[in-house]
Design an enzyme around this catalytic site. Structure first.
Site, mmCIF file in Angstrom:
data_model
loop_
_atom_site.group_PDB
_atom_site.id
_atom_site.type_symbol
_atom_site.label_atom_id
_atom_site.label_comp_id
_atom_site.label_asym_id
_atom_site.label_seq_id
_atom_site.Cartn_x
_atom_site.Cartn_y
_atom_site.Cartn_z
ATOM 1 N N LYS A 180 -8.650 -2.244 0.769
ATOM 2 C CA LYS A 180 -8.607 -1.318 1.896
ATOM 3 C C LYS A 180 -9.473 -0.085 1.651
ATOM 4 O O LYS A 180 -9.925 0.554 2.592
ATOM 5 C CB LYS A 180 -7.162 -0.929 2.217
ATOM 6 C CG LYS A 180 -6.356 -2.086 2.817
ATOM 7 C CD LYS A 180 -7.035 -2.697 4.042
ATOM 8 C CE LYS A 180 -6.219 -3.799 4.682
ATOM 9 N NZ LYS A 180 -6.979 -4.540 5.715
ATOM 10 N N LYS A 216 -2.888 -12.993 12.946
ATOM 11 C CA LYS A 216 -4.360 -12.863 12.896
ATOM 12 C C LYS A 216 -5.003 -13.921 11.989
ATOM 13 O O LYS A 216 -5.922 -14.628 12.383
ATOM 14 C CB LYS A 216 -4.667 -11.442 12.377
ATOM 15 C CG LYS A 216 -6.038 -10.938 12.692
ATOM 16 C CD LYS A 216 -6.129 -9.417 12.593
ATOM 17 C CE LYS A 216 -5.902 -8.794 11.341
ATOM 18 N NZ LYS A 216 -5.658 -8.622 10.187
ATOM 19 N N THR A 217 -4.492 -14.020 10.748
ATOM 20 C CA THR A 217 -5.058 -14.986 9.797
ATOM 21 C C THR A 217 -4.749 -16.412 10.244
ATOM 22 O O THR A 217 -5.612 -17.290 10.236
ATOM 23 C CB THR A 217 -4.490 -14.733 8.376
ATOM 24 O OG1 THR A 217 -4.777 -13.389 8.002
ATOM 25 C CG2 THR A 217 -5.111 -15.659 7.350
ATOM 26 N N ARG A 265 0.829 -1.207 0.000
ATOM 27 C CA ARG A 265 0.000 0.000 0.000
ATOM 28 C C ARG A 265 0.864 1.256 0.000
ATOM 29 O O ARG A 265 2.002 1.239 0.418
ATOM 30 C CB ARG A 265 -0.911 0.005 1.230
ATOM 31 C CG ARG A 265 -2.109 -0.922 1.104
ATOM 32 C CD ARG A 265 -2.975 -0.921 2.350
ATOM 33 N NE ARG A 265 -2.266 -1.390 3.523
ATOM 34 C CZ ARG A 265 -1.749 -0.608 4.452
ATOM 35 N NH1 ARG A 265 -1.888 0.707 4.354
ATOM 36 N NH2 ARG A 265 -1.107 -1.107 5.485
ATOM 37 N N ASP A 301 -10.055 -10.732 8.380
ATOM 38 C CA ASP A 301 -9.466 -9.390 8.410
ATOM 39 C C ASP A 301 -10.402 -8.238 8.763
ATOM 40 O O ASP A 301 -9.996 -7.294 9.404
ATOM 41 C CB ASP A 301 -8.824 -9.100 7.039
ATOM 42 C CG ASP A 301 -7.844 -7.934 7.093
ATOM 43 O OD1 ASP A 301 -7.009 -7.908 8.005
ATOM 44 O OD2 ASP A 301 -7.918 -7.054 6.231
ATOM 45 N N SER A 322 -0.321 -6.591 10.805
ATOM 46 C CA SER A 322 0.312 -7.519 9.873
ATOM 47 C C SER A 322 1.460 -8.279 10.544
ATOM 48 O O SER A 322 2.291 -7.673 11.219
ATOM 49 C CB SER A 322 0.853 -6.684 8.714
ATOM 50 O OG SER A 322 1.009 -7.490 7.600
ATOM 51 N N HIS A 361 -10.868 -3.910 12.453
ATOM 52 C CA HIS A 361 -9.801 -4.581 11.710
ATOM 53 C C HIS A 361 -9.438 -5.821 12.527
ATOM 54 O O HIS A 361 -8.540 -5.798 13.359
ATOM 55 C CB HIS A 361 -8.596 -3.642 11.572
ATOM 56 C CG HIS A 361 -7.503 -4.210 10.731
ATOM 57 N ND1 HIS A 361 -6.167 -4.007 10.995
ATOM 58 C CD2 HIS A 361 -7.540 -4.983 9.622
ATOM 59 C CE1 HIS A 361 -5.441 -4.634 10.086
ATOM 60 N NE2 HIS A 361 -6.245 -5.237 9.245
ATOM 61 N N ARG A 396 1.445 -12.306 -1.379
ATOM 62 C CA ARG A 396 0.066 -12.481 -0.908
ATOM 63 C C ARG A 396 -0.699 -13.501 -1.741
ATOM 64 O O ARG A 396 -0.370 -13.748 -2.888
ATOM 65 C CB ARG A 396 -0.690 -11.149 -1.033
ATOM 66 C CG ARG A 396 -0.175 -10.047 -0.131
ATOM 67 C CD ARG A 396 -0.808 -10.139 1.227
ATOM 68 N NE ARG A 396 -0.412 -9.045 2.100
ATOM 69 C CZ ARG A 396 -1.019 -8.809 3.261
ATOM 70 N NH1 ARG A 396 -2.009 -9.561 3.664
ATOM 71 N NH2 ARG A 396 -0.610 -7.816 4.027
#
Length: 564
Positions: free
Chosen positions: A231, A274-275, A88, A289, A270, A251, A354
């Site tokens: 996003k 989390k994932t 990003r 997410d 990140s 988030h 990704r």
């Protein structure tokens, strides 16, 4: 294709004729009446361009391979590249300053102002560019699984890869829903291959990512990184859910227990897990997410997952590894040109490799991705490279507000030149780059909902133990998974606790399967003086970072931070 039966060659005519499939490509646009009028009014040259609306995945594959140099990986995923930008561009993100939203936006370095005139220039530039393309892709889908709070999103782009990405990340409408789709609530014009004009007022570079809440439109110029669209939708939901619907956008990832039906929310930046941690064989994944905690329960904003691929392996993360198949996109992943096997350990293009895949590719995903039940547990994940935070601590409601506003994790050395020490990162609400309103508004809503539903909150450190980065070791994934299991089984709620100095955290004295010296970091460090130094150092960093919010929070939240 040649079949020989009894020696007579037989040629399948339509496969033999190479333009057979392409002749039908335009059929997918199925734009009628009002839709067609909409594109003409928006400035699209309908006589010149070929619009492909919600094109089938196979067709997007063909176009990406034919026109964009994409390849098919050995497992059937599409491998494509985002060009110069592989992440990003937060410094190039703008929000239009206009009367309908200006009083709600948290203006500053995250939400930089742009005037309406500049937005119009960039929007025109994006449409002019799209008009020069032979193929323009349109994807119509939804953001938000709860029909009460969902919005209709239209993506207009010039790359098949971008259309496929949003086909994975938005919620895919059925054929009936597509026929009845009507006017979208939010439109993304993605002309990312074309640069912004640097001499336009308010532009800082050739990249521009901007949102206009009055027009409910987003324009992308000068970056082909697909995550900008994802996003962008999240930023819009971060604005609309609290302002229009009175619901809390987060988030976070979320999952639900198969037996008890209990819901857990996982916050984390990140690289904190989390994932990985929300993808659990004993639980159903609601999403990885972006969620909304509503008055009715919890629902996912997205129709897919966007997982990091660095060091991905079938042993450590089987669900994610196996989701990488036909229909998924691998972004900026290096592959073996002979076998077409992706190399997940190769970071020569970027560390930020990704994969985007539809959520139904995860076995046991909760579909539809919503649960009409309030959360029982909240897990705040951090990756502490200073090696001083405990692997798990039970937070009081005030501490939960404090750590939510602080949003701490750390960047490790090695990712950027000259980084020799871990760098602390404080990202408020665990989502600073996507925050639209003042962080206090989200924190207040979170505290209210936690109090009303009596939710337990845990701080879990997936980072270093026994020393900081370079001397200590990363907390093993199996230990972290054991801790998360103990949160879900209720073991941790019943455990005995001791106080962890400076941060005043409640740390369990024992947990079966986790060594005592791991539970209390002080015991794991050989050099006790160095440990005390690092704890105080990190405490000081928290205090400095939290100074931003001190005026806006109650005293009890201020006092919930480290005491030095």
């Amino acid at each position: 294709m040649v079949h020989t039966s009894g020696g007579t060659p037989y040629v399948t005519p339509h496969i033999y004729h190479k333009h057979y499939a392409q002749a039908f490509d335009a059929e997918s646009s199925n734009l009628i009446g009002r839709d067609l009028e909409y594109f003409s009014q928006a400035g699209f040259d309908m006589d010149r361009i070929q619009l492909k609306r919600n094109a089938p995945v196979a067709q997007l594959y063909e176009d990406a391979i034919r026109n964009e140099g994409a390849i098919i990986s050995s497992s059937g995923a599409l491998i494509n590249f985002s060009g110069k930008k592989t992440g990003r561009s937060p410094k190039d993100k703008r929000i239009v300053y206009e009367e309908t939203s200006k009083d709600d936006i948290w203006w500053g370095s995250v939400n930089i102002k742009m005037d309406e005139h500049t937005f119009e220039i960039n929007r025109e530039r994006a449409i002019d560019y799209l008009n020069t393309r032979d193929n323009v892709y349109v994807f119509d889908g939804y953001a938000g699984w709860d029909p009460k709070y969902r919005i209709k999103v239209r993506v207009i782009c010039a790359r098949a890869y971008h259309a496929l990405f949003m086909n994975n990340m938005l919620i895919r409408p059925t054929e009936e829903e597509l026929l009845e789709f009507g006017e979208p609530d939010f439109i993304i014009y993605n002309a990312g291959q074309f640069p912004a004009n640097r001499f336009t007022k308010g532009m800082s570079s050739t990249t521009s990512v901007e949102i206009n809440f009055k027009r409910m439109e987003m324009v992308i110029l000068g970056t082909e990184y697909a995550g900008e669209m994802k996003k962008g939708v999240f930023s819009v939901m971060h604005y609309l859910q609290p302002v229009k619907f009175g619901q809390l956008s987060l988030h976070s990832s979320a999952n639900v227990g198969i037996e008890k039906g209990d819901v857990t929310l996982f916050f984390g930046l990140s690289g904190t897990g989390k994932t990985t941690l929300s993808t659990d064989p004993h639980r159903k994944l609601i999403g990885d997410d972006e969620h909304v905690w509503s008055d009715d329960g919890v629902f996912n904003i997205e129709g897919g997952c966007y997982a990091k691929c660095i060091n991905l392996s079938a042993e450590k993360e089987p669900e994610i590894f196996n989701a990488i198949r036909f229909g998924s996109i691998l972004e900026n992943v290096v592959y073996n040109p002979l076998s077409r096997h992706p190399d997940y350990d190769d970071v020569s293009i970027t560390e930020n490799t990704r994969c985007a895949y539809p959520i139904e590719y995860i076995p046991g995903a909760q579909i539809p991705c919503l649960v009409n039940r309030q959360p029982s547990n909240i897990v705040m994940l951090t990756c502490d490279a200073f090696g001083v935070l405990p692997p798990v601590a039970k937070l009081t409601p005030e501490q939960a507000s404090y750590h939510f506003l602080a949003g701490y994790t750390s960047k490790t050395p090695g990712t950027e030149d000259g980084v020799l020490e871990p760098i602390p990162t404080f990202s408020t609400c665990y989502s600073a780059p996507f925050i639209v309103l003042h962080p206090g508004r989200y924190a207040e809503m979170l505290a209210e909902r936690m109090a009303k539903n009596d939710v337990n909150c845990w701080l879990i450190n997936t980072g270093w133990t026994g020393g900081k980065y370079g001397t200590g070791k990363r907390c093993p994934l199996k230990v972290t998974r054991r801790i998360v299991d103990a949160v879900h089984s209720g073991e941790l709620a019943k455990a005995e606790y001791e106080n962890f100095d400076v941060f005043n955290l409640q740390v369990p004295t024992s947990l079966e399967g986790v060594p005592r010296e791991l539970l209390n970091p002080k015991l794991a460090w050989q050099d006790k003086e160095a440990f005390e130094r690092e704890v105080r150092k990190l405490g000081g960093m928290f205090k400095k970072a939290f100074a931003l919010y001190e005026q806006d929070v109650e005293e009890k939240v201020r006092l919930a931070g480290p005491q030095i």
